[in-house]
Write an enzyme that holds these catalytic residues in place. Structure first.
Site, PDB file in Angstrom:
ATOM      1  N   ARG A 995      54.696  49.100  44.838  1.00 56.61           N
ATOM      2  CA  ARG A 995      53.940  49.020  43.587  1.00 56.61           C
ATOM      3  C   ARG A 995      54.002  50.373  42.886  1.00 56.61           C
ATOM      4  O   ARG A 995      53.847  51.414  43.519  1.00 56.61           O
ATOM      5  CB  ARG A 995      52.499  48.643  43.898  1.00 56.61           C
ATOM      6  CG  ARG A 995      51.720  48.223  42.693  1.00 56.61           C
ATOM      7  CD  ARG A 995      50.317  47.827  43.082  1.00 56.61           C
ATOM      8  NE  ARG A 995      50.269  46.600  43.863  1.00 56.61           N
ATOM      9  CZ  ARG A 995      49.297  46.319  44.741  1.00 56.61           C
ATOM     10  NH1 ARG A 995      48.332  47.176  44.956  1.00 56.61           N
ATOM     11  NH2 ARG A 995      49.304  45.188  45.396  1.00 56.61           N
ATOM     12  N   ARG A1064      43.236  53.521  42.420  1.00 52.14           N
ATOM     13  CA  ARG A1064      44.554  52.918  42.165  1.00 52.14           C
ATOM     14  C   ARG A1064      44.912  52.983  40.695  1.00 52.14           C
ATOM     15  O   ARG A1064      44.242  53.655  39.912  1.00 52.14           O
ATOM     16  CB  ARG A1064      44.532  51.482  42.664  1.00 52.14           C
ATOM     17  CG  ARG A1064      44.272  51.437  44.172  1.00 52.14           C
ATOM     18  CD  ARG A1064      44.559  50.080  44.699  1.00 52.14           C
ATOM     19  NE  ARG A1064      44.375  50.013  46.142  1.00 52.14           N
ATOM     20  CZ  ARG A1064      44.527  48.886  46.813  1.00 52.14           C
ATOM     21  NH1 ARG A1064      44.866  47.765  46.189  1.00 52.14           N
ATOM     22  NH2 ARG A1064      44.366  48.862  48.120  1.00 52.14           N
ATOM     23  N   LYS A1134      39.473  50.422  48.753  1.00 56.60           N
ATOM     24  CA  LYS A1134      40.182  50.656  47.486  1.00 56.60           C
ATOM     25  C   LYS A1134      39.206  50.864  46.331  1.00 56.60           C
ATOM     26  O   LYS A1134      38.028  50.469  46.413  1.00 56.60           O
ATOM     27  CB  LYS A1134      41.094  49.482  47.173  1.00 56.60           C
ATOM     28  CG  LYS A1134      40.402  48.151  47.060  1.00 56.60           C
ATOM     29  CD  LYS A1134      41.451  47.069  46.841  1.00 56.60           C
ATOM     30  CE  LYS A1134      40.930  45.701  47.198  1.00 56.60           C
ATOM     31  NZ  LYS A1134      41.947  44.678  47.196  1.00 56.60           N
ATOM     32  N   LYS A1136      39.032  50.837  41.917  1.00 54.67           N
ATOM     33  CA  LYS A1136      39.802  50.446  40.729  1.00 54.67           C
ATOM     34  C   LYS A1136      39.068  50.795  39.438  1.00 54.67           C
ATOM     35  O   LYS A1136      37.852  50.604  39.362  1.00 54.67           O
ATOM     36  CB  LYS A1136      40.065  48.939  40.757  1.00 54.67           C
ATOM     37  CG  LYS A1136      40.901  48.501  41.952  1.00 54.67           C
ATOM     38  CD  LYS A1136      41.062  47.007  41.977  1.00 54.67           C
ATOM     39  CE  LYS A1136      42.004  46.587  43.095  1.00 54.67           C
ATOM     40  NZ  LYS A1136      42.150  45.150  43.183  1.00 54.67           N
ATOM     41  N   CYS A1357      48.424  35.053  41.505  1.00 56.02           N
ATOM     42  CA  CYS A1357      48.890  36.189  42.303  1.00 56.02           C
ATOM     43  C   CYS A1357      50.221  35.814  42.960  1.00 56.02           C
ATOM     44  O   CYS A1357      50.691  34.705  42.804  1.00 56.02           O
ATOM     45  CB  CYS A1357      47.862  36.531  43.361  1.00 56.02           C
ATOM     46  SG  CYS A1357      47.841  35.307  44.685  1.00 56.02           S
ATOM     47  N   CYS A1363      53.470  37.719  50.445  1.00 55.89           N
ATOM     48  CA  CYS A1363      52.167  38.298  50.776  1.00 55.89           C
ATOM     49  C   CYS A1363      51.707  37.838  52.167  1.00 55.89           C
ATOM     50  O   CYS A1363      51.613  36.648  52.436  1.00 55.89           O
ATOM     51  CB  CYS A1363      51.122  37.919  49.738  1.00 55.89           C
ATOM     52  SG  CYS A1363      49.508  38.540  50.223  1.00 55.89           S
ATOM     53  N   CYS A1402      44.645  33.456  48.455  1.00 56.57           N
ATOM     54  CA  CYS A1402      43.600  33.741  49.430  1.00 56.57           C
ATOM     55  C   CYS A1402      42.403  34.304  48.681  1.00 56.57           C
ATOM     56  O   CYS A1402      42.503  34.596  47.496  1.00 56.57           O
ATOM     57  CB  CYS A1402      44.119  34.712  50.488  1.00 56.57           C
ATOM     58  SG  CYS A1402      44.001  36.441  50.017  1.00 56.57           S
ATOM     59  N   CYS A1406      43.460  38.790  44.042  1.00 62.05           N
ATOM     60  CA  CYS A1406      44.272  39.698  43.226  1.00 62.05           C
ATOM     61  C   CYS A1406      44.389  39.272  41.768  1.00 62.05           C
ATOM     62  O   CYS A1406      44.520  40.109  40.896  1.00 62.05           O
ATOM     63  CB  CYS A1406      45.664  39.847  43.838  1.00 62.05           C
ATOM     64  SG  CYS A1406      45.602  40.602  45.449  1.00 62.05           S
TER      65      CYS A1406
HETATM   66  S1  SF4 Z   1      45.129  37.072  46.359  1.00 63.56           S
HETATM   67 FE1  SF4 Z   1      45.600  36.982  48.515  1.00 63.56          FE
HETATM   68  S2  SF4 Z   1      47.450  35.765  48.600  1.00 63.56           S
HETATM   69 FE2  SF4 Z   1      47.265  36.462  46.513  1.00 63.56          FE
HETATM   70  S3  SF4 Z   1      48.464  38.324  46.466  1.00 63.56           S
HETATM   71 FE3  SF4 Z   1      46.332  38.900  46.804  1.00 63.56          FE
HETATM   72  S4  SF4 Z   1      46.180  39.071  49.012  1.00 63.56           S
HETATM   73 FE4  SF4 Z   1      48.057  37.907  48.603  1.00 63.56          FE
END
Ligand code: SF4
Ligand SMILES: Cc1cc2nc3c(=O)[nH]c(=O)nc-3n(C[C@H](O)[C@H](O)[C@H](O)COP(=O)(O)O)c2cc1C
Length: 1500
Positions: A995, A1064, A1134, A1136, A1357, A1363, A1402, A1406
């Site tokens: 990143r 970040r 983290k 932000k 995401c 991931c 998940c 993100c």
């Molecule tokens: S939300 Fe979860 S699955 Fe999606 S990129 Fe972030 S860590 Fe990975």
């Protein structure tokens, strides 16, 4: 400017003219025969010389020189000599001259030479081109007169740009074509940069750069050496000149350069060229890739087909850039609809069973299955001669065959020669062939003598000849005798003046004086002598003619199989080598790689190559035609030239003759890649350094060989001098050892345990996330403390058949998916489940399960709770094992999670094993936490450097994987193929995500181009614009990680702190309508980012230093770093920061630890910021202690104070955040735990002043606003829609290429702005540049904004496949899900209504799903939690509506809600607000209340 002054009507003329203009020296290769007329290119060249035409590259005051060179005068050697003088050289030649020149060509490829090659006028044999596929030249094909002219220009520009050789080839039809004007020099000069003419030898001329050694890998595979120059560093300097001395181009670089040059040619001549071209219907089911002279005829015939013609909808693919071969580009032109692909190759002398282009295609389709169109049928054809009369019938036959149920492979289509054209279309099956003997035939033709051929009178060479070599060797010795006798006869005849013609005497003396090292000359003279003897008329002449064969030099070969390798010492191989005679042996090994270990150890094969090298008098080569054809060819030619014994061992693995191309290709690839079958050439004669010449042509070397080379003292010097070589030795040692270790691991464990006194205990675990694994390892330590002989391993690593022999077995498994076994226990369970003969009568067992009773909350899903452990427990009982204790069930819902139930179960276990009374449990080392890792890391160094250098694995250690996050990179593995690799015994396909830190998401066009190129060279050919407005690269393998990060830094970007427990990337509103304000806010974003950057020098040390840097990396106490803001443990979690500019909340300011809302005065001038703190998204499913939170307002600060305000908030979090529980470590929990007022007070104490009252502001939306806008300064901005931020090329949509062209065309202060919604803004475009940008946007369909409001407001995401935390699909699935809703929304009249919909794989969140009006948050594969009721401009969190819904259920829920919204909404009411108003969902007004008022149907 003067227009072109004349016309050309042949392709050779067109190319010759361009060659002249772009060269200082043109070598025009002419046929062998003295009497032959001057042909081809020469006419045009002569005219240029006659008219004294000035060249483009010739030095001022000089004219290009043209030298006709005869074919028999080794013309390509002349070219090498010319290049030695550092002049720009081009060669014009007929294709037939190329194969014999292959060894010179390998040298020439490293110079900027262009060879224009015309294929035979009659019926060209494209094997003359395909045999050069690994020589290192770029191979460009043109298809018409116009193209010959354009691509000749492109070829020269490319050679000059890259410093590497280019072969431009074309079929020259009979007669003249419709003339076209001369090339337009003025136009060429516009795009050709004279400054780039800095001629120098490339590094490649001294280092062996086998750019194309890996024939089948194409551009997807990197060549042997790592690149130190990427992006702008590809030798291209700021002033646009190219310093060739610094450049070492790689396959992918060359391909890029080719595309750039095509673009320059387009600018000059207005015609577009691509590597592959597809012609025909976009929905074709069948396509034909044509590599031959009749491609155009095919295209025209299909285009003119009538409705009834079976081929009317067949597409045609043509290959313009044959090398470097870009699998990606090929895939991108094949329409997804194509299910059958024919590959037609005009290759006469096909040596391998499958044509070279077919192999390229097969491996391309195999290279990236995720991107490949699904083409189940690939059929190879040999393309014979076809003309307009026969083509239709041929096409019908081709299509019938390919569409039949069992298509025949390798059919010959058309006649063998142009005179062999049947008017009837005919199909013939080619004879079976043996690749290597055919190659020998092709290389040596009449000169070839197979000494042990079984049937010498038969012109065909028998297939694998297994006769013993003594026979062949005997034949050789007999022939030597005969030859000796002939020589004495000749000598006598001269002495006696026995010939009638005195000239015969002279010729005989000449022949005798030439020694065997000069074999080609001796053959030439011999041929002349034979014709002389035939006319001499003397008696002695006619008696000598009986031995005429000995007057011609032969290339003598003994061919055999690897059967000789079992007893080398007694074999003929030994005799041949020991004799020192000039005999060549070709030994074919056909044992497939995968069956090699099944060999009986006492009867193992010896390594013939190694055996021969030990003799030090033989030339030795190891080749594999299906890995590198060119290397094989080179080996044959070198072996022939070597005046002594030569041993060529050749690999051709197959189980059965009927093996598919793919099998043979894959077997070869595995063997070569793993080092089992290294490709090399060894010449025992001392080279320039007095050392034998060892050329490693593949990457890995097997252990025995590297040991041999190490033993050779002089060779270890080579290893040191040529780092690649040393690396290979080290690398192969490492991997051999590792696999050896793995095999021995279990045995060693057992042995170790034998020494222990207590009863044995085998602990087997299955775990996805590590809980069950950690628990098992802890159990093992405790068991040892109680004197048990305990071992622990994953269930799948344990041989199930050994289970019956165990005494005490403990099984600990967690629960994955919907009641499934974790990945590393699935095979074990399958075996246990289906086994009928497993007798566990003497086994005692215990099972503990980890699960979550609430993971699937509905009644009917209760069966999934802890299902694997329950199943296992019962199955083992059925198999006769005895339970030691009851099944233990750990539940995430218990107060301490699974730890609640576990201690009681463990105590029972000790009792059952009779060790409960045993005191002192061992002092357990506490588990290593992230905090420990940070503190022990010496300011983020850890053992990253060592890990990067460890070639035995693609991974780095677990603690380094935590640390590299701080450096902007995550280790991941391709989850799509995890299982598949596991079953093949391979470690996961590890790669890294990188990143970039790019405050405010602003980048220059040059930076965009650099990222684009790094993605191609080092990553997976795509990149992502993230939800924090920066670039993210995926699929970077460990070896390329450092070069990639270095290249990012070269592009004036970096990756420091892009991830990890630090501040970040700082985001900023995109603001296309107000450039001045954007500039000012960007400067704050950058200021904050820089101010909060970690100060450790580890980043530069690890990623930026040169490998050869004298400066050693410092570690341990030698380095004293200082982190004034962070200290050695950095932040608890983290952090932000984002800046929003009302009324746009495109950065989702409430989701950040620090949210800054810019406040402007009435004149629009920035005064300061309202400061929010404590926003955050990450949660854990079913863990109510975790929740998302929107930031709380602290107050207003003046702009001068904002950086300090951010710093102080961060410091309060640093000192008060929870460092024990990472799930409770974010600022949001710190604030909630301490209360907003206390927190504010602590910040104010550090600041030394108080926040002011917040200023009024209002937001309208958090999405992007697409299309063109003009800012206050008159500059233009285009917000472009990029679905989920993914920049890639697909067959339907060349987005990446298009944006690359846009970046190339952006001028002045134009820039890219990446938005937090994963879209991109092309910014600061001046009015005068608009037409070109708009044209490009239209050409590549990048200006399309005709999407539904839902799609335009959606984001996802990354999730699968990269991931590691993903539980469900996201980026790949959201577009599909949206499509399923779109039609319905359209029916409701909601097509243009914006609804913010987000999806993540998940609950980490993100893509900020908790702030969307509708969100789907992944729970397990295919199952999502459906969230509803978020605020339209990101101000209000949503709430769980239904958990674990699948697609059908989600649609069933959403459709009626949308319908109600359409019918019942108030004016301007957004979907989220509507759902709250009508009571479908309760509003979440505060993070802490996220889990309250959740209505879950069917819940108990
Ligand atoms: S939300 Fe979860 S699955 Fe999606 S990129 Fe972030 S860590 Fe990975
Ligand atoms: C994707 C996923 C699916 C899960 N499915 C279930 C399930 O069906 N039944 C259950 O009891 N627990 C389920 N769980 C809970 C886990 O089994 C539990 O959290 C366990 O502690 C994880 O252990 P591990 O880290 O060893 O994999 C699931 C967890 C995840 C992440």
């Amino acid at each position: 400017m003067a227009p072109p002054l004349g016309f050309v009507s042949t392709r050779e003329d067109a190319a010759a003219r361009v060659a002249y203009l772009f060269s200082e020296t043109v070598l025009s290769v002419q046929p062998n025969l003295k009497s032959a007329p001057v042909v081809g290119f020469q006419h045009a060249l002569d005219r240029m010389v006659y008219h004294k035409v000035r060249g483009i590259v010739a030095k001022r005051g000089t004219l290009p020189s043209v030298y006709p060179v005869r074919y028999n005068a080794d013309p390509f050697l002349t070219a090498v000599e010319e290049l030695g003088r550092k002049t720009f050289v081009s060669v014009t030649a007929a294709s037939s001259t190329l194969p014999a020149a292959i060894t010179h060509l390998a040298k020439l490829a490293k110079f900027p030479v262009v060879i224009h090659v015309s294929m035979s006028r009659n019926f060209a044999d494209y094997s003359e081109i395909t045999s050069l596929r690994q020589v290192g030249f770029t191979l460009i094909q043109s298809f018409s007169l116009r193209e010959a002219q354009d691509l000749a220009i492109a070829s020269h520009m490319l050679a000059i740009r890259t410093g590497k050789g280019v072969i431009h080839f074309f079929h020259q039809p009979e007669g003249e074509e419709t003339p076209i004007p001369f090339e337009d020099v003025n136009q060429i000069e516009k795009v050709f940069d004279r400054n780039s003419l800095v001629y120098g030898e490339t590094e490649g001329s001294t280092v062996g750069t086998n750019v194309y050694w890996n024939d089948t890998a194409g551009v997807v595979a990197e060549p042997a050496k790592e690149d130190s120059s990427v992006g702008k560093t590809n030798g291209e300097q700021a002033n646009g000149t190219i310093d060739l001395t610094k450049v070492e181009y790689k396959t992918a670089d060359i391909f890029h350069a080719t595309e750039t040059v095509f673009e320059l040619v387009r600018i000059a001549v207005g015609r577009t060229y691509r590597a592959f071209e597809y012609h025909g219907a976009g929905n074709a089911d069948t396509a034909l890739l044509i590599f031959g002279s009749s491609a155009q005829v095919f295209i025209t015939t299909i285009a003119q087909a009538g409705w009834g013609d079976i081929y009317s909808k067949v597409g045609v693919i043509t290959v313009r850039v044959y090398r470097p071969w870009s699998a990606e580009k090929l895939l991108s032109v094949i329409p997804r609809s194509v299910k059958r692909l024919g590959v037609l190759e005009q290759v006469h002398r096909q040596t391998t069973k499958w044509g070279p282009v077919l192999l390229d295609v097969i491996s391309s389709l195999n290279s990236d299955l995720s991107k490949s169109p699904s083409i189940p049928v690939i059929v190879g054809y040999q393309l014979g001669h076809l003309d307009s009369k026969t083509i239709r019938q041929a096409l019908r036959g081709i299509v019938q065959n390919i569409q039949s149920e069992a298509p025949i492979q390798n059919l010959l289509v058309g006649g063998r020669t142009s005179h062999d054209v049947d008017t009837e279309y005919h199909l013939a099956q080619p004879e079976l062939e043996t690749a290597y003997s055919k190659m020998l035939y092709n290389v040596f033709a009449d000169k070839l003598s197979i000494l042990n051929a079984l049937d010498k009178d038969d012109a065909g060479i028998p297939r694998t000849i297994a006769s013993n070599p003594e026979y062949g060797f005997g034949a050789y010795l007999a022939r030597e005798e005969e030859k000796k006798a002939l020589m004495s006869k000749l000598q006598r005849a001269i002495k006696e003046n026995a010939f009638a013609n005195p000239e015969t005497n002279d010729l005989v003396s000449r022949w005798l004086l030439l020694d065997s090292e000069n074999s080609s000359k001796r053959s030439d003279v011999g041929a002349e002598l034979i014709s002389m003897l035939e006319t001499d008329g003397s008696e002695v002449a006619s008696s000598l003619l009986k031995h005429r064969a000995h007057l011609l030099e032969t290339s003598s070969w003994i061919i055999g199989s690897d059967a000789w390798s079992y007893d080398l010492g007694n074999s003929g191989v030994h005799n041949v080598i020991a004799s020192g005679k000039n005999v060549n042996m070709l030994i074919i090994d056909s044992q497939p790689f995968t069956t090699r270990s099944a060999q009986d150890a006492s009867h193992r094969k010896k390594d013939i190559g190694l055996y021969a090298m030990n003799y030090s008098n033989a030339y030795v080569a190891s080749i594999a035609v299906y890995s590198s054809y060119t290397q094989a060819l080179q080996a044959f030619i070198e072996a022939d030239k070597f005046a002594g014994p030569s041993i060529v061992i050749a690999y051709l693995p197959y189980n059965e003759e009927t093996d598919s191309a793919l099998t043979v290709l894959q077997e070869t690839k595995k063997a070569v890649d793993s080092g089992y079958w290294p490709l090399y050439r060894w010449d025992p004669r001392p080279g320039e350094n007095g050392l034998p010449n060892f050329q490693l042509d593949s990457q890995a070397l097997k252990k025995e060989l590297s040991e041999f080379l190490e033993r050779e003292n002089h060779l270890s010097q080579v290893a040191r001098r040529v780092p690649v070589f040393g690396e290979n030795i080290a690398g192969s040692y490492g991997s051999e050892l590792r696999s050896e270790q793995r095999k021995k691991a279990k045995d060693a464990y057992s042995k170790l345990l034998e020494g222990l006194t207590g009863p044995p205990l085998t602990i087997l675990f299955a775990s996805d996330g590590g809980n069950a694994e950690n628990l098992s390892k802890r159990l093992q330590r405790r068991a040892k403390g109680r004197g048990l002989g305990a071992m622990v391993m994953a269930m799948d690593d344990f041989p199930v058949e050994d289970l019956g022999a165990e005494e005490n077995v403990v099984l600990i498994t967690s629960t994955a998916g919907q009641g499934e076994f974790p990945q590393n226990g699935r095979n074990f369970w399958e075996a246990i489940k289906s086994s009928t003969d497993l007798d566990l009568a003497s086994v005692n067992y215990a099972v503990f399960g980890l699960g979550d009773s609430h993971y699937w909350p509905r009644k009917q899903d209760k069966i999934y709770y802890n299902k694997p452990s329950k199943d296992l427990y019962h199955r083992l009982e059925i198999l006769g094992a005895k339970q030691m204790v009851d099944l233990g069930l750990g539940d995430d819902q218990d107060p301490d999670g699974y730890q609640t139930a576990y201690p009681g179960w463990e105590a029972e276990l000790w009792k059952a094993l009779g060790v409960d009374g045993v005191g002192a449990a061992v002092d357990e080392p506490p588990p290593l936490t992230n905090e420990d890792i940070k503190i022990q890391s010496n300011y983020l160094r850890g053992t990253i450097v060592e890990g990067l250098n460890d070639e035995s694995t693609g991974a780095i250690s677990a603690s380094d994987a935590q640390l590299t996050k701080f450096h902007g990179t995550y280790m991941q593995d391709d989850r799509d193929i995890r299982e598949q690799r596991k079953t093949s015994g391979l470690e996961p396909a590890f790669s890294f995500m990188i990143r970039v830190r790019m405050p405010a998401g602003v980048s220059t066009p040059a930076q965009w181009l650099a990222i684009d190129q790094i993605a191609d060279d080092k990553g997976n050919h795509t990149f992502k614009m993230t939800t924090r407005g920066t670039y993210q690269l995926h699929g970077v393998i460990k070896k390329k990680l450092k070069p990639a990060i270095k290249a990012i830094n070269v592009a004036l970007l970096d990756t420091i702190a892009a991830c990890g427990d630090v501040n970040r990337n700082v985001m900023c509103a995109a603001l296309p309508y107000n450039s001045a304000l954007h500039k000012e806010l960007t400067s704050y974003a950058r200021g904050i980012s820089e101010h909060l950057l970690p100060k450790t020098t580890a980043y530069h040390e690890i990623w930026i230093t040169d490998d050869n840097d004298e400066k050693k990396l410092v570690a341990g106490n030698a380095v004293v770093d200082f982190e004034p803001l962070y200290g050695p443990t950095y932040l608890p979690r983290k952090f932000k920061i984002a800046i929003a500019m009302p009324p746009y909340n495109d950065v989702d300011v409430y989701a950040n630890d620090v949210g800054l809302i810019a406040i402007v005065d009435d004149d629009g001038k920035l005064t300061g910021f309202n400061v929010l703190a404590g926003g955050g998204m990450g949660t854990t499913h079913n863990n109510k202690k975790t929740y998302p939170r929107t930031g709380s307002i602290l107050g207003f600060v003046n702009k001068e104070d904002v950086i300090m305000a951010c710093e102080k908030i961060m410091l309060v979090q640093r000192d008060n955040g929870d460092r024990k529980d990472r799930k409770h470590a974010r600022l949001k929990y710190t604030i909630d735990d301490m209360g907003v007022d206390v927190f504010r007070q602590k910040v104010e104490e550090l600041l030394g002043f108080k926040f002011e009252e917040p200023r009024a502001f209002s937001f309208e939306s958090n999405i992007d606003h697409f299309g063109w806008v003009k800012d206050e300064q008159g500059l233009n901005h285009f917000t472009m829609f990029v679905e989920n931020g993914r920049i890639e090329d697909t067959p339907e949509f060349q987005m990446k290429t298009g944006l690359r062209q846009v970046a190339l065309a952006m001028k002045g202060g134009a820039e890219f702005r990446l938005t937090g919604n994963q879209h991109v803004i092309l910014s600061n475009i001046a009015d005068e540049d608009m037409p070109e940008i708009k044209r490009l946007l239209a050409e590549y369909k990048l200006d399309n904004l005709q999407f539904s409001g839902l799609r335009l407001s959606s984001s996802a995401c990354v999730a699968f496949p990269t991931c590691g935390l993903a539980m469900a699909e996201s980026e790949r699935y959201l577009p599909i899900f949206v499509s399923k809703l779109e039609t319905y929304l359209e029916e409701l009249g909601l097509r243009h209504d914006s609804v913010v919909m987000r999806m993540t794989g998940c609950p980490n969140g993100c893509a900020r799903p908790w702030l969307a009006e509708v969100a789907l948050v992944g729970k397990a594969y295919g199952a999502y939690n459906l969230m509803l009721g978020g605020g339209y401009f990101g101000q209000r969190l949503n709430k769980l509506y239904r958990s674990s819904v699948n697609e059908e259920q989600a649609l069933e829920i959403l459709k009626p809600l949308f319908k109600r919204w359409a019918l019942e909404r108030e004016d301007g009411e957004h979907f989220g607000d509507f759902l709250v108003r009508i009571g479908v969902i309760k509003p979440t007004l505060e993070g802490k209340k996220f889990h309250e008022d959740v209505v879950e149907e069917d819940e108990e």
